[in-house]
Design an enzyme around this catalytic site. Structure first.
Site, PDB file in Angstrom:
ATOM      1  N   HIS A  31       2.134   1.403  -3.260  1.00  0.00           N
ATOM      2  CA  HIS A  31       1.726   2.652  -3.862  1.00  0.00           C
ATOM      3  C   HIS A  31       2.163   3.977  -3.851  1.00  0.00           C
ATOM      4  CE1 HIS A  31      -2.792   0.199  -3.253  1.00  0.00           C
ATOM      5  NE2 HIS A  31      -1.908  -0.566  -4.045  1.00  0.00           N
ATOM      6  N   ASP A  50       0.876  -1.350   0.213  1.00  0.00           N
ATOM      7  CA  ASP A  50       0.009  -0.048   0.018  1.00  0.00           C
ATOM      8  C   ASP A  50       0.822   1.282   0.004  1.00  0.00           C
ATOM      9  OD1 ASP A  50      -2.245   1.994   0.733  1.00  0.00           O
ATOM     10  OD2 ASP A  50      -3.174  -0.084   1.012  1.00  0.00           O
TER      11      ASP A  50
END
Length: 382
Positions: free
Chosen positions: A219, A197
């Site tokens: 991410h 993430d």
């Protein structure tokens, strides 16, 4: 007229009258009256029990030990204390809601000594309250957010590794943010994050520097997501709950300003750099964000994404949380994306100002989509 001997005898009687009675805890009296002048120099923590009272400790040494199931640990040393970890802290399986470890010291210097806080895949949380310098520790296998930053004054977080790479197997890792920031006057420097993430997510705050980081598998580095005048419900749930590993707590708000993101390396993820604002957000804003000399490669969806349509990447943007003052300057930020990815997407409903992108060099993929509302983007290759 009293004699000299009489005066001496009277003084002795008065002294005896105010002396501390036998059996009374002198240290307790000193603390109560503010006359405690003898703090313990060094205290050792090798169990939960040994951390029960560190208020008089100016130096704390943490040796290797296991926190048993159902137990919590609070390290509340004297203001200005140094806390040094000399061995790994390992958690037994637990159902405690957490935070399981709380560092509650102002002006602290915490050094993990390159040791580990070994989480396994259990539910644990470490809380950092106060402010200071936090450095040189490894967080292994956090089941969700690893480090939540909510410090109360100027703080530096450096040389920390978040290794959630085990979450790659079988898609085990979800919401494994490396650092979630809701604080001001924070510098993250030379940290390493391997996760699924956000490497860093800045939810609120000002005067924030993210520099010389290495991020892989996730991410990238994000501003947001930004919601209506408060942290999103999922972020609030992460703060008190059992799923974040290091928690630095403070009251959050939803304005981000004065951010510098410089010389970071981001590889092999879905996104590189993002500003994500909820489509329905109000009473919030993002301003003054500068990207400088970052190196981004192996991106499969969006190299740079600036959106007011979150949770959509590129949808119908909201207008209640404006974005202004975004720049790529001070050194070239290079972005290389895969064949099915976009180099740059700007999806604005309430953006303004002149955005200098002269030091953005983004290549590959399907090109760009620009809907910048009232913002004017100048310079750059994308």
């Amino acid at each position: 007229m009293p004699s000299l001997n009489s005066l001496i005898q009277l003084a002795a009687l008065l002294t005896a009258a105010v002396a501390v009675p036998t059996g009374v805890d002198k240290e307790l009296i000193e603390r109560a009256t503010g006359t405690d002048t003898a703090k313990r120099t060094t205290c050792t923590v090798n169990s939960v029990a040994s951390a029960a009272d560190l208020s008089g400790c100016s130096a704390v040494i943490i040796t290797a030990f296991t926190v048993p199931s159902g137990s919590t640990l609070t390290l509340a040393a004297a203001s200005g204390a140094t806390i040094t970890q000399t061995g790994d802290i390992t958690f037994a399986k637990t159902t405690s809601a957490g935070p399981l470890i709380t560092f509650d010291t102002d002006n602290v210097v915490y050094n993990g000594g390159d040791h580990k806080i070994n989480v396994g895949l259990d539910l644990v949380s470490v809380g950092f309250k106060g402010y200071g310098t936090f450095e040189d520790v490894t967080i292994l296998n956090s089941p969700a957010q690893a480090i939540s930053v909510g410090t109360t004054s100027k703080s530096v977080i450096q040389g920390i590794t978040v290794d959630n790479s085990a979450g790659d197997a079988g898609a085990l890792g979800h919401n494994t943010d490396g650092f979630d920031i809701s604080a001001s006057s924070v510098t993250l420097s030379k940290n390493v994050v391997k996760n699924q993430d956000d490497c860093v997510a800045i939810n609120s705050g000002s005067t924030i520097v993210i520099e010389d980081m290495t991020c892989s598998g996730g991410h990238g580095i994000s501003i947001g997501s930004i919601a209506t005048g408060k942290v999103r419900e999922d972020v609030l749930n992460d703060f008190p709950g059992p799923l974040n590993i290091m928690q630095l707590t403070n009251t959050p708000h939803q304005t981000v300003s004065g951010v510098k993101i410089a010389r970071n390396t981001i590889t092999n993820g879905l996104y590189g750099l993002r500003i994500k604002v909820d489509a329905d957000a109000t009473s919030a804003s993002v301003s003054g964000v500068t990207y400088e000399a970052n190196v981004i490669s192996g991106i499969t969806e969006y190299g740079v994404l600036i959106t007011q349509s979150y949770p959509d990447n590129d949808g119908t943007p909201g207008t209640g949380a404006p974005i202004s003052g975004i720049a790529f300057t001070g050194g070239t930020t290079t972005v290389a994306v895969g064949s099915s990815a976009y180099t740059l997407v700007v999806d604005c409903g309430a953006c303004s100002g002149t955005w200098d992108f002269s030091d953005l060099d983004a290549t590959g993929g399907k090109g760009h989509i620009i809907a910048s509302n009232k913002a004017t983007i100048s310079g750059g290759t994308y």
